[in-house]
Design a protein around this motif. Structure first.
Motif, short mmCIF file in Angstrom:
data_model
loop_
_atom_site.label_atom_id
_atom_site.label_comp_id
_atom_site.label_asym_id
_atom_site.label_seq_id
_atom_site.Cartn_x
_atom_site.Cartn_y
_atom_site.Cartn_z
N GLN A 41 0.83 -1.21 0.00
CA GLN A 41 0.00 0.00 0.00
C GLN A 41 0.86 1.25 0.00
N GLY A 42 0.24 2.39 -0.32
CA GLY A 42 0.93 3.65 -0.18
C GLY A 42 0.90 4.13 1.26
N PRO A 43 1.78 5.04 1.62
CA PRO A 43 1.79 5.57 2.99
C PRO A 43 0.48 6.28 3.31
N GLN A 44 0.02 6.10 4.57
CA GLN A 44 -1.18 6.77 5.07
C GLN A 44 -0.76 7.77 6.15
N PHE A 45 -1.25 9.00 6.04
CA PHE A 45 -0.89 10.07 6.96
C PHE A 45 -1.45 9.81 8.34
N ILE A 46 -0.58 9.87 9.36
CA ILE A 46 -1.03 9.71 10.75
C ILE A 46 -1.24 11.08 11.37
N PHE A 47 -0.17 11.87 11.48
CA PHE A 47 -0.27 13.24 11.99
C PHE A 47 1.01 14.01 11.68
N GLN A 48 0.93 15.32 11.94
CA GLN A 48 2.06 16.21 11.71
C GLN A 48 2.28 17.09 12.94
N TYR A 49 3.56 17.33 13.25
CA TYR A 49 3.93 18.17 14.39
C TYR A 49 4.75 19.37 13.94
N TYR A 50 4.41 20.50 14.53
CA TYR A 50 5.14 21.75 14.30
C TYR A 50 5.12 22.53 15.60
N GLU A 51 6.25 23.07 15.98
CA GLU A 51 6.36 23.84 17.23
C GLU A 51 5.78 23.04 18.41
N GLU A 52 6.10 21.77 18.43
CA GLU A 52 5.75 20.86 19.53
C GLU A 52 4.25 20.64 19.69
N GLU A 53 3.49 21.02 18.66
CA GLU A 53 2.04 20.82 18.70
C GLU A 53 1.60 19.96 17.52
N GLU A 54 0.56 19.15 17.73
CA GLU A 54 -0.03 18.39 16.64
C GLU A 54 -0.80 19.36 15.76
N ARG A 55 -0.41 19.44 14.51
CA ARG A 55 -0.97 20.47 13.62
C ARG A 55 -2.09 19.90 12.75
N GLN A 56 -1.96 18.65 12.39
CA GLN A 56 -2.95 18.02 11.52
C GLN A 56 -2.94 16.54 11.81
N ARG A 57 -4.12 15.89 11.71
CA ARG A 57 -4.22 14.48 12.04
C ARG A 57 -5.01 13.75 10.98
N GLY A 58 -4.59 12.54 10.66
CA GLY A 58 -5.32 11.69 9.73
C GLY A 58 -6.31 10.81 10.48
N ASN A 59 -6.86 9.82 9.79
CA ASN A 59 -7.90 8.96 10.36
C ASN A 59 -7.30 7.79 11.14
N PHE A 60 -6.64 8.09 12.20
CA PHE A 60 -6.06 7.09 13.08
C PHE A 60 -6.62 7.26 14.49
N PRO A 61 -6.81 6.13 15.20
CA PRO A 61 -7.39 6.21 16.55
C PRO A 61 -6.45 6.88 17.53
N ASP A 62 -7.01 7.17 18.71
CA ASP A 62 -6.24 7.84 19.76
C ASP A 62 -5.10 6.99 20.29
N ARG A 63 -5.09 5.72 19.97
CA ARG A 63 -3.97 4.86 20.38
C ARG A 63 -2.64 5.37 19.79
N PHE A 64 -2.76 6.12 18.73
CA PHE A 64 -1.59 6.70 18.08
C PHE A 64 -1.41 8.12 18.61
N SER A 65 -0.28 8.38 19.23
CA SER A 65 0.00 9.70 19.74
C SER A 65 1.45 10.05 19.43
N GLY A 66 1.75 11.33 19.57
CA GLY A 66 3.10 11.74 19.23
C GLY A 66 3.59 12.87 20.09
N HIS A 67 4.80 13.24 19.79
CA HIS A 67 5.42 14.34 20.54
C HIS A 67 6.52 14.93 19.67
N GLN A 68 6.72 16.23 19.78
CA GLN A 68 7.86 16.86 19.13
C GLN A 68 8.65 17.61 20.19
N PHE A 69 9.94 17.51 20.13
CA PHE A 69 10.84 18.12 21.11
C PHE A 69 11.35 19.46 20.59
#
Lengths: 112, 113
Positions: A41-69
């Motif tokens: 399959q092609g890559p599916q967007f999970i989310f994007q981080y900028y300035e340590e904040e989640e800026r945009q999110r794809g259709n993934f459940p809350d089990r997926f989380s992230g962080h930017q330092f």
């Protein structure tokens, strides 16, 4: 100039476990995006981080989380792993608002 | 219906052939179009990037966008065995909508020596 780096390269987990994947962006980039690529399959967007904040999110459940330092590096966390989470996880870096994203080599996750 | 459709192949051509790879899309908000090359078990590598319409050429590669038909193409001239890889098209809406890339499934290309 180092490109996008990711660690680890491979990982094996069992159902229900939690995993953390890491990404260091290309030098000079401030934005990190995460994608999931299932086999064939092609890559599916999970989310994007900028300035340590989640800026945009794809259709993934809350089990997926992230962080930017503050140094722009990023982590992707997945809780309560399912068999279907087995995939190649790709990190891409860019400058905010620029059209081009540069991908790392990925972390291959296998959930048993 | 998927937003981006791409024939998965595999496509097998002899060395030196001209290769045509295509994607169609349904979201008329897409304005930025990219082609990535992905070797087995590696991350995607950006090959070409075009905005909105027209042609762009870079060495042996030419990218075309036809927004009226919602159709984009990548042409590879004088194909080489080293071009054997999966080719992914990717698209993005205008800047104010965020940076999310929407990919096709990829076309596997094999160039025979």
């Amino acid at each position: 100039d180092a490109g996008v780096t990711q660690s680890p390269t491979h990982l094996i987990k069992t159902r229900g476990q939690q995993v953390t994947l890491r990404c260091s962006p290309k030098s000079g980039h401030d934005t990190v995006s995460w994608y999931q690529q299932a086999l064939g399959q092609g890559p599916q967007f999970i989310f994007q981080y900028y300035e340590e904040e989640e800026r945009q999110r794809g259709n993934f459940p809350d089990r997926f989380s992230g962080h930017q330092f503050p140094n722009y590096s990023s982590e992707l966390n997945v809780n309560a792993l399912l068999l279907g989470d087995s995939a190649l996880y790709l990190c891409a870096s860019s400058l905010l608002g620029w059209e081009t994203q540069y991908f790392g080599p990925g972390t291959r996750l296998l959930v048993l | 219906q998927k937003e981006v459709e791409q024939d998965p192949g595999p496509l097998s051509v002899p060395e030196g052939a001209i290769v045509s790879l295509n994607c169609t899309y349904s979201n008329s908000a897409f304005q930025y179009f990219m082609w990535y090359r992905q070797y087995s078990r590696k991350g995607p590598e950006l090959l070409m990037y075009t905005y909105s319409r027209g042609n762009k050429e870079d060495g042996r590669f030419t990218a075309q966008v036809d927004k009226s038909s919602k159709y984009i193409s990548l042409f590879i001239r004088d194909s080489q065995p080293s071009d054997s890889a999966t080719y992914l098209c990717a698209m993005k809406e205008k800047k104010s909508s965020g940076d999310k890339l929407t990919f096709g499934t990829g076309t596997r290309l094999a160039v025979r020596p």
